[in-house]
Write a protein that holds these residues in place. Structure first.
Motif, PDB file in Angstrom:
ATOM      1  N   HIS A 154     -21.241 -50.562  15.243  1.00 30.54           N
ATOM      2  CA  HIS A 154     -22.440 -52.176  14.839  1.00 30.54           C
ATOM      3  C   HIS A 154     -22.131 -53.547  15.880  1.00 30.54           C
ATOM      4  O   HIS A 154     -21.041 -53.569  16.218  1.00 30.54           O
TER       5      HIS A 154
ATOM      6  N   GLY B 285     -28.486 -53.653  16.380  1.00 31.43           N
ATOM      7  CA  GLY B 285     -28.075 -53.661  14.916  1.00 31.43           C
ATOM      8  C   GLY B 285     -26.270 -52.869  15.849  1.00 31.43           C
ATOM      9  O   GLY B 285     -25.318 -52.544  14.897  1.00 31.43           O
TER      10      GLY B 285
ATOM     11  N   ASN C 209     -28.924 -58.507  21.345  1.00 36.96           N
ATOM     12  CA  ASN C 209     -30.544 -57.677  21.493  1.00 36.96           C
ATOM     13  C   ASN C 209     -30.864 -57.707  22.437  1.00 36.96           C
ATOM     14  O   ASN C 209     -31.951 -58.239  22.743  1.00 36.96           O
TER      15      ASN C 209
ATOM     16  N   ASP D 245     -23.965 -57.470  17.080  1.00 33.56           N
ATOM     17  CA  ASP D 245     -24.842 -57.674  17.310  1.00 33.56           C
ATOM     18  C   ASP D 245     -25.763 -58.317  18.627  1.00 33.56           C
ATOM     19  O   ASP D 245     -25.255 -59.390  19.005  1.00 33.56           O
TER      20      ASP D 245
END
Ligand SMILES: Nc1nc2c(ncn2[C@@H]2O[C@H](COP(=O)(O)OP(=O)(O)OP(=O)(O)O)[C@@H](O)[C@H]2O)c(=O)[nH]1
Ligand SMILES: [Zn+2]
Length: 198
Positions: free
Chosen positions: A69, A106, A73, A71
């Motif tokens: 996981h 994610g 993008n 973040d």
């Protein structure tokens, strides 16, 4: 069956391939009992299992084995992943490079896993178009990213050493999903790999 660093071979497949290659050697007019050819059916049996080892690899498992996981993008691009495959029409090699990009949603995967996915699908009897789509589909289905782009450039020995005998043709195939369907993202991807495309 997993053929990783140290090669292991399936005994039944090796036997069947040895018999087949002995026939092939005779059929082309050679003597399978000639000294230099004595071990050739066995070598070929192992070589053929090695270059079709993708049947024993599960691409989704490869990606799932290193999912993190994160973040992030923006586009993740791994380019110039070399590949060797076998054209399913002539069982002659085609070889070249894959360029893979995705935009995480994610979840990221280990970079090497993208190259392992290329191995899993290229080391089979293939056509370049299906290879391109299989790589795209498994990344899309496993990581559920915002989009995936795959470009493969390859040369086909069946067009070089036989048939139409064109030594310099390069076949480019591509597949896109999600945000890569949009011009802007697709253009950025193609620009980033463009040093490879002539
Ligand atoms: N679309 C596609 N075609 C391929 C691929 N690899 C080989 N081929 C083609 O598959 C076709 C098979 O056509 P056929 O006419 O049945 O075979 P062939 O008589 O050996 O054809 P030639 O190669 O033109 O001599 C050929 O045009 C090959 O160039 C591939 O990855 N994708
Ligand atoms: Zn071919």
């Amino acid at each position: 069956m997993a053929y990783h660093k140290h090669e292991t071979y399936d005994a039944a497949a090796t036997d069947a391939l040895k018999t087949a290659y002995t026939s092939i050697i005779s059929a082309v007019g050679e003597d399978p009992a000639r000294e230099g050819l004595l071990k050739t059916p066995e070598r070929m049996a192992k070589a053929m299992q090695f270059i079709t080892q993708g049947y024993g690899m599960n691409a989704a498992d490869i990606l799932n084995s290193a999912k993190f996981h994160e973040d992030y993008n923006e586009m993740v691009l791994v380019k110039n992943i070399e590949l060797y495959s076998l054209c399913e029409h002539h069982l002659l090699p085609f070889f070249g490079k894959a360029h893979i990009a995705y935009i995480p949603n994610g979840v990221i995967t280990g970079l090497s896993k993208l190259a392992h996915v290329v191995e899993a699908f290229s080391r089979r009897l293939q056509v370049q178009e299906r290879l391109t789509h299989q790589i795209l589909d498994v990344i899309q289905d496993t990581l559920n990213p915002l989009g995936v782009g795959v470009v493969i450039e390859a040369q086909h020995l069946c067009m070089m050493m036989r048939g139409v005998q064109k030594q310099n043709s390069v076949t480019t195939t591509s597949a896109f999903s999600g945000q890569f369907m949009k011009n802007e993202t697709r253009s950025e991807f193609l620009r980033l790999i463009s040093s490879n495309l002539s």
